[in-house]
Design a protein around this motif. Structure first.
Motif, PDB file in Angstrom:
ATOM      1  N   GLU A 183       0.854  -1.194   0.000  1.00 45.72           N
ATOM      2  CA  GLU A 183       0.000   0.000   0.000  1.00 45.72           C
ATOM      3  C   GLU A 183       0.884   1.237   0.000  1.00 45.72           C
ATOM      4  O   GLU A 183       2.059   1.179   0.371  1.00 45.72           O
ATOM      5  N   VAL A 184       0.306   2.349  -0.448  1.00 43.95           N
ATOM      6  CA  VAL A 184       1.008   3.631  -0.518  1.00 43.95           C
ATOM      7  C   VAL A 184       0.131   4.679   0.150  1.00 43.95           C
ATOM      8  O   VAL A 184      -1.044   4.835  -0.210  1.00 43.95           O
ATOM      9  N   PHE A 185       0.704   5.421   1.110  1.00 47.29           N
ATOM     10  CA  PHE A 185      -0.045   6.429   1.849  1.00 47.29           C
ATOM     11  C   PHE A 185       0.575   7.811   1.670  1.00 47.29           C
ATOM     12  O   PHE A 185       1.800   7.951   1.676  1.00 47.29           O
ATOM     13  N   GLU A 186      -0.268   8.818   1.498  1.00 46.48           N
ATOM     14  CA  GLU A 186       0.188  10.207   1.500  1.00 46.48           C
ATOM     15  C   GLU A 186       0.210  10.684   2.943  1.00 46.48           C
ATOM     16  O   GLU A 186      -0.782  10.541   3.667  1.00 46.48           O
ATOM     17  N   ILE A 187       1.335  11.237   3.378  1.00 43.71           N
ATOM     18  CA  ILE A 187       1.499  11.702   4.758  1.00 43.71           C
ATOM     19  C   ILE A 187       1.030  13.146   4.869  1.00 43.71           C
ATOM     20  O   ILE A 187       1.520  14.024   4.158  1.00 43.71           O
ATOM     21  N   HIS A 188       0.079  13.399   5.767  1.00 41.97           N
ATOM     22  CA  HIS A 188      -0.414  14.758   5.985  1.00 41.97           C
ATOM     23  C   HIS A 188       0.340  15.461   7.111  1.00 41.97           C
ATOM     24  O   HIS A 188       0.651  16.655   7.020  1.00 41.97           O
ATOM     25  N   GLU A 189       0.604  14.739   8.188  1.00 42.76           N
ATOM     26  CA  GLU A 189       1.289  15.333   9.329  1.00 42.76           C
ATOM     27  C   GLU A 189       1.890  14.231  10.200  1.00 42.76           C
ATOM     28  O   GLU A 189       1.432  13.076  10.169  1.00 42.76           O
ATOM     29  N   TRP A 190       2.924  14.615  10.944  1.00 43.19           N
ATOM     30  CA  TRP A 190       3.551  13.704  11.902  1.00 43.19           C
ATOM     31  C   TRP A 190       3.143  14.086  13.316  1.00 43.19           C
ATOM     32  O   TRP A 190       2.917  15.257  13.620  1.00 43.19           O
ATOM     33  N   TYR A 191       3.050  13.107  14.201  1.00 37.65           N
ATOM     34  CA  TYR A 191       2.782  13.382  15.611  1.00 37.65           C
ATOM     35  C   TYR A 191       3.758  12.568  16.463  1.00 37.65           C
ATOM     36  O   TYR A 191       4.203  11.478  16.079  1.00 37.65           O
ATOM     37  N   GLU A 192       4.109  13.133  17.612  1.00 39.29           N
ATOM     38  CA  GLU A 192       5.115  12.517  18.476  1.00 39.29           C
ATOM     39  C   GLU A 192       4.475  11.526  19.444  1.00 39.29           C
ATOM     40  O   GLU A 192       3.400  11.763  19.985  1.00 39.29           O
ATOM     41  N   ILE A 193       5.153  10.404  19.640  1.00 39.63           N
ATOM     42  CA  ILE A 193       4.736   9.395  20.612  1.00 39.63           C
ATOM     43  C   ILE A 193       5.823   9.345  21.685  1.00 39.63           C
ATOM     44  O   ILE A 193       6.937   8.903  21.424  1.00 39.63           O
ATOM     45  N   GLU A 194       5.502   9.821  22.868  1.00 43.11           N
ATOM     46  CA  GLU A 194       6.511   9.897  23.913  1.00 43.11           C
ATOM     47  C   GLU A 194       6.858   8.506  24.427  1.00 43.11           C
ATOM     48  O   GLU A 194       6.002   7.639  24.568  1.00 43.11           O
ATOM     49  N   THR A 195       8.142   8.319  24.709  1.00 43.22           N
ATOM     50  CA  THR A 195       8.626   7.055  25.236  1.00 43.22           C
ATOM     51  C   THR A 195       8.750   7.156  26.751  1.00 43.22           C
ATOM     52  O   THR A 195       9.381   8.089  27.256  1.00 43.22           O
ATOM     53  N   PRO A 196       8.145   6.232  27.498  1.00 42.95           N
ATOM     54  CA  PRO A 196       8.191   6.311  28.969  1.00 42.95           C
ATOM     55  C   PRO A 196       9.628   6.311  29.494  1.00 42.95           C
ATOM     56  O   PRO A 196      10.487   5.578  29.005  1.00 42.95           O
ATOM     57  N   ASN A 197       9.883   7.151  30.498  1.00 39.46           N
ATOM     58  CA  ASN A 197      11.156   7.185  31.230  1.00 39.46           C
ATOM     59  C   ASN A 197      12.360   7.530  30.358  1.00 39.46           C
ATOM     60  O   ASN A 197      13.505   7.307  30.760  1.00 39.46           O
ATOM     61  N   ASN A 198      12.084   8.021  29.141  1.00 40.45           N
ATOM     62  CA  ASN A 198      13.175   8.427  28.246  1.00 40.45           C
ATOM     63  C   ASN A 198      14.223   7.332  28.035  1.00 40.45           C
ATOM     64  O   ASN A 198      15.421   7.594  27.919  1.00 40.45           O
ATOM     65  N   LYS A 199      13.771   6.101  27.988  1.00 41.25           N
ATOM     66  CA  LYS A 199      14.700   4.983  27.812  1.00 41.25           C
ATOM     67  C   LYS A 199      15.229   4.896  26.385  1.00 41.25           C
ATOM     68  O   LYS A 199      16.246   4.278  26.121  1.00 41.25           O
ATOM     69  N   ARG A 200      14.514   5.469  25.441  1.00 40.01           N
ATOM     70  CA  ARG A 200      14.984   5.474  24.060  1.00 40.01           C
ATOM     71  C   ARG A 200      14.426   6.712  23.377  1.00 40.01           C
ATOM     72  O   ARG A 200      13.638   7.454  23.955  1.00 40.01           O
TER      73      ARG A 200
END
Length: 240
Positions: A183-200
């Motif tokens: 499949e091919v998707f057009e990207i409209h916007e990015w959103y951030e997914i926070e990582t718990p405890n800043n482990k990565r």
């Protein structure tokens, strides 16, 4: 248990363990000899815990017995593998809660597919030119073959480590499964997914939609197998 004469006639076979409480199969297996009965013996003698053994123990503790169904017998080992795999894949796809730990044998290559996927896998031409700013995302670990376009989107959209410059310049996402763009998707916007405890590093997802036909047709059902390097683990590739 099977007697010796029965065992000699059975050869390899495929079987199901049935829960007598709801008459539904909870395990599909293949074997030879008395393999079909060994699970109950293991549940009684061993202390290991998993869904299959725990289900058997619950059945026994309720005063009932596991029901054993031989689905097909008189098979070669290869035939038993194929039949076992087909039943597991089909059952999991349509809601049976099998306690098998993995999908059927060779599921990625020969497992459950839609008719379109059959055509795709046997007719895929190499993708030799990328003319748009794309990100190629491998979804082998997240996608189940035979699922819908929406499920492909959900498997593709997150969660990835994508740098700021890449997020600014990438316009399309190609979903790669088993070396083929599905499949091919057009990207409209990015959103951030926070990582718990800043482990990565924090990861990112995108909101988008299926690309317009003139873009989609450039890439859909094309093979990327010739671009893959043995041992490569990163699910992300770029073309900018």
């Amino acid at each position: 248990m099977f007697d010796q004469l029965t065992i000699e006639k059975l050869d390899f076979y495929v079987y199901a363990l049935i829960n007598p409480n709801d008459k539904k199969p909870f395990y599909i297996g293949k074997g030879i000899g008395n393999r079909v009965f060994n699970h109950q013996n293991c549940a009684i003698k061993d202390e290991n815990s998993n869904l299959k053994l725990d289900t058997i123990r619950e059945i026994i503790s309720s005063g009932l017995e596991v029901e054993h169904i031989i689905i097909r017998h008189g098979l070669t080992e290869k035939e038993a593998f194929e039949i076992e795999a087909s039943i597991i894949d089909f059952g999991i796809k349509f809601g049976f809660e099998f306690s098998n730990l993995v999908l059927g044998h060779h599921s990625n290559g020969k497992g459950l597919m839609t008719a379109d996927e059959i055509v795709r896998i046997h007719n895929a031409k190499p993708l030799t030119e990328l003319t748009d700013p794309v990100i190629i995302i491998n979804i082998n670990k997240k996608y189940v073959r035979g699922n819908s376009s929406n499920e492909i989107y959900e498997s593709t959209k997150q969660a990835w480590v994508v740098g700021e410059q890449k997020r600014k310049t990438t316009k399309y996402a190609l979903s790669e499964y088993c070396g083929i763009v599905i499949e091919v998707f057009e990207i409209h916007e990015w959103y951030e997914i926070e990582t718990p405890n800043n482990k990565r590093k924090n990861r990112w997802g995108f909101n988008g939609e299926i690309a317009k036909p003139e873009i989609r047709e450039k890439y859909i059902n094309k093979s990327l197998a010739h671009t893959k390097k043995r041992g490569a683990a990163n699910p992300i590739k770029y073309r900018l």
